[in-house]
Scaffold this active site. Structure first.
Site, PDB file in Angstrom:
ATOM      1  N   ASP A 153      48.949  86.547  39.464  1.00  0.00           N
ATOM      2  CA  ASP A 153      48.526  85.873  40.696  1.00  0.00           C
ATOM      3  C   ASP A 153      49.071  86.576  41.963  1.00  0.00           C
ATOM      4  OD1 ASP A 153      47.414  83.790  39.078  1.00  0.00           O
ATOM      5  OD2 ASP A 153      49.168  82.773  38.739  1.00  0.00           O
TER       6      ASP A 153
ATOM      7  N   GLU B  98      39.495  78.662  42.182  1.00  0.00           N
ATOM      8  CA  GLU B  98      40.815  78.548  42.615  1.00  0.00           C
ATOM      9  C   GLU B  98      41.300  79.898  42.938  1.00  0.00           C
ATOM     10  OE1 GLU B  98      42.604  78.420  38.358  1.00  0.00           O
ATOM     11  OE2 GLU B  98      41.494  80.189  37.877  1.00  0.00           O
TER      12      GLU B  98
END
Length: 524
Positions: free
Chosen positions: A15, A180
């Site tokens: 991420d 997301e």
């Protein structure tokens, strides 16, 4: 033509989020169950990243005592880093307490502020855009309370953490599962909304939409996804959860996560890693990442001012009064469970009642496995005085999947053991008497096997046993992390009386020699 190789930050660094300040770049990644939280890196070329430390260094910033269902990772999910008006901001979610928050600092190495929690938000994967008109937009995903799936947004008061507008659903993505990791950018008069879809697995992808308004309606790029290695034989897979940055020379780049599976086995042990690829823009103003949306192991570096490569291998002899930035605890450490001062030049661990099998915080100090072919070694000085006291070296994925070689006491005798835990199966697979106070414990890894060894100082290593890498892969063990190598101690049900001393820790990457499919199958 200068090139660079992916991943640019190997091992469990998922991420990624990046920002530029002048000619300097700063990057953060998720840290999940580990403490300190959110490693932060610096680079001058986007390729060679050196860790400055961590953003969340105090338990008040990162409590990790939540108890989530088996197979979940706890802690920090999907941070975003931005710089505005002389301050760095990192915004994220602590899934253990199911709250999103941000911290700020005027210096990337910290110290960082106490958390400012987002009132009335409730979603995950939050991101910030400091707009040209002075507004601050908070963009994220579905909250914890069952609202429709998609990307949500509100205006934020950056001083207080209060919402200045209602949460609004602004885009549902292109139809892929789990939209997301959103980031909102303002580029050339457009608001671009970039989103990860498809789940953070082999169907992962990055999509993008744009609008003249921050709240849409958003027009989807007709060429979506702009990044995905799905259904390809590429050595990097599951690419997505990306962030864009414009370099000092005006070129655009993308950092993103990806995995490197073992040959054709579709399993990986190193976790999701940070990768980099160039971004091109077409005449209609839409971006594409990498090689027409494909991430390669090697890309053209363009005009990036490539510097000296980072050396990931280290020997830590524990002479500092602070731990090196590579080290982590598993959850919030018990303060009295470790010390760098009790014995000068040694790391001291004092075993707690909990073990590596428990959802607590054992005496555990570990570092990420960042290379498939690796040697690890430590010198342990430990003379257990009570049956059950134990200290050693672990290959650790989570509390249900780990291997360890350890010194312990059983029936009044000092012994070495090799234990493997695979789900609900826990077995000591080898045991031998060992009376010397000091022992050198080692791990050698390749794509298929971990080999665990011991040696008396000055003697040749002896193999005590092996464990398959497959059982510690994410596809088997679950969660969102990668494998750690850790020094640990435990009293196995009660606090240990005897301290364990570790003199040094070697992490030595070996030449990367990928095995072919048939070799892997013959060893599996």
């Amino acid at each position: 033509m200068a090139t660079f190789k992916n991943p640019v930050i190997p091992g469990f660094h998922p991420d990624p989020s990046v920002c530029r300040v002048g000619e300097d770049y700063y990057l953060v990644t998720s840290s999940f169950d580990y403490f300190p939280g959110i490693p932060i890196f610096h680079s001058r070329d986007l390729v060679n990243w050196r860790q400055l430390g961590h953003v969340l260094t105090r338990e008040s910033q990162l409590p990790l005592k939540g108890q989530l269902p088996a197979g979940w990772s706890q802690g920090i999910y999907a941070p975003t880093i931005r710089h505005h008006d002389g301050r760095f901001y990192v915004i994220t979610t602590n899934i253990s307490i199911q709250k999103s928050f941000y911290v700020w600092s005027e210096r990337p190495e910290g110290p960082w502020s106490e958390p400012i929690f987002l009132e009335g938000w409730g979603g995950v994967d939050p991101s910030l855009l400091f707009d040209e008109d002075g507004k601050t937009y908070l963009t994220g995903t579905t909250n914890f309370y069952g609202e429709p799936v998609g990307i949500y947004q509100a205006e934020l008061d950056i001083e207080s953490g209060k919402l200045l507008s209602e949460r609004r659903l602004i885009w549902e993505g292109t139809g892929g599962s789990h939209p997301e990791g959103p980031h909102l950018y303002r580029i050339n008069g457009w608001y671009y909304l970039m989103v990860a879809e498809g789940g953070t697995e082999y169907g992962h992808m990055e999509t993008i939409a744009r609008s003249r308004s921050a709240y849409g309606p958003f027009e989807s790029n007709p060429a979506n996804p702009i990044l995905s290695n799905r259904s390809t034989p590429k050595p990097i897979q599951a690419t997505g959860h990306a962030d864009l940055v414009q370099a000092a020379d005006g070129s655009w780049w993308c950092v993103f996560l990806g995995i490197r599976p073992v040959a054709n086995a579709k399993r990986h042990i190193l976790g999701r890693e940070t990768n980099l690829a160039p971004v091109s823009w077409n005449e209609e103003g839409w971006p594409a990442v990498g090689n027409h949306g494909i991430a390669e192991l090697e890309h053209d570096a363009g005009n990036l001012p490539l510097g000296e490569p980072v050396e990931w291998g280290i020997r830590d002899e524990f002479h500092s009064d602070k731990l090196h930035s590579v080290w982590n605890f598993y959850r919030n450490p018990v303060p009295e469970s470790w010390s760098l001062k009790e014995r000068t030049g040694w790391l001291t661990l004092r075993g707690q009642a909990c073990t590596l099998n428990d959802k607590e915080s054992p005496a555990f100090i570990g570092r990420r496995q960042q290379h498939k072919n690796i040697q690890v070694e430590t010198l342990l000085d430990f003379q257990p005085s009570v049956d059950g006291e134990e200290a050693g070296l672990a290959v650790f994925m989570n509390e249900k999947f780990h291997y360890e070689i350890a010194k312990t006491r059983k029936d009044g005798k000092s012994k070495l053991l090799l234990r493997r835990r695979i789900g609900s199966i826990v077995q000591v697979t080898a045991e031998t008497d060992y009376d010397e106070p000091m022992v050198i414990l080692g791990i050698q890894a390749n794509e298929v096997l971990y080999t665990l060894t011991y040696a008396a100082p000055g003697k040749e290593p002896v193999v005590l046993g092996q464990g398959e890498t497959a059982f510690l892969s994410k596809e088997v063990a679950g969660g969102f992390t990668g494998v750690y190598f850790a020094m640990y101690a435990t009293g196995n049900g009660k606090n240990a009386v005897t301290p364990a001393y570790f003199d040094y820790f070697d992490y030595l990457p070996m030449e990367d020699k990928p095995m072919d499919f048939f070799t892997i199958m013959s060893l599996s």
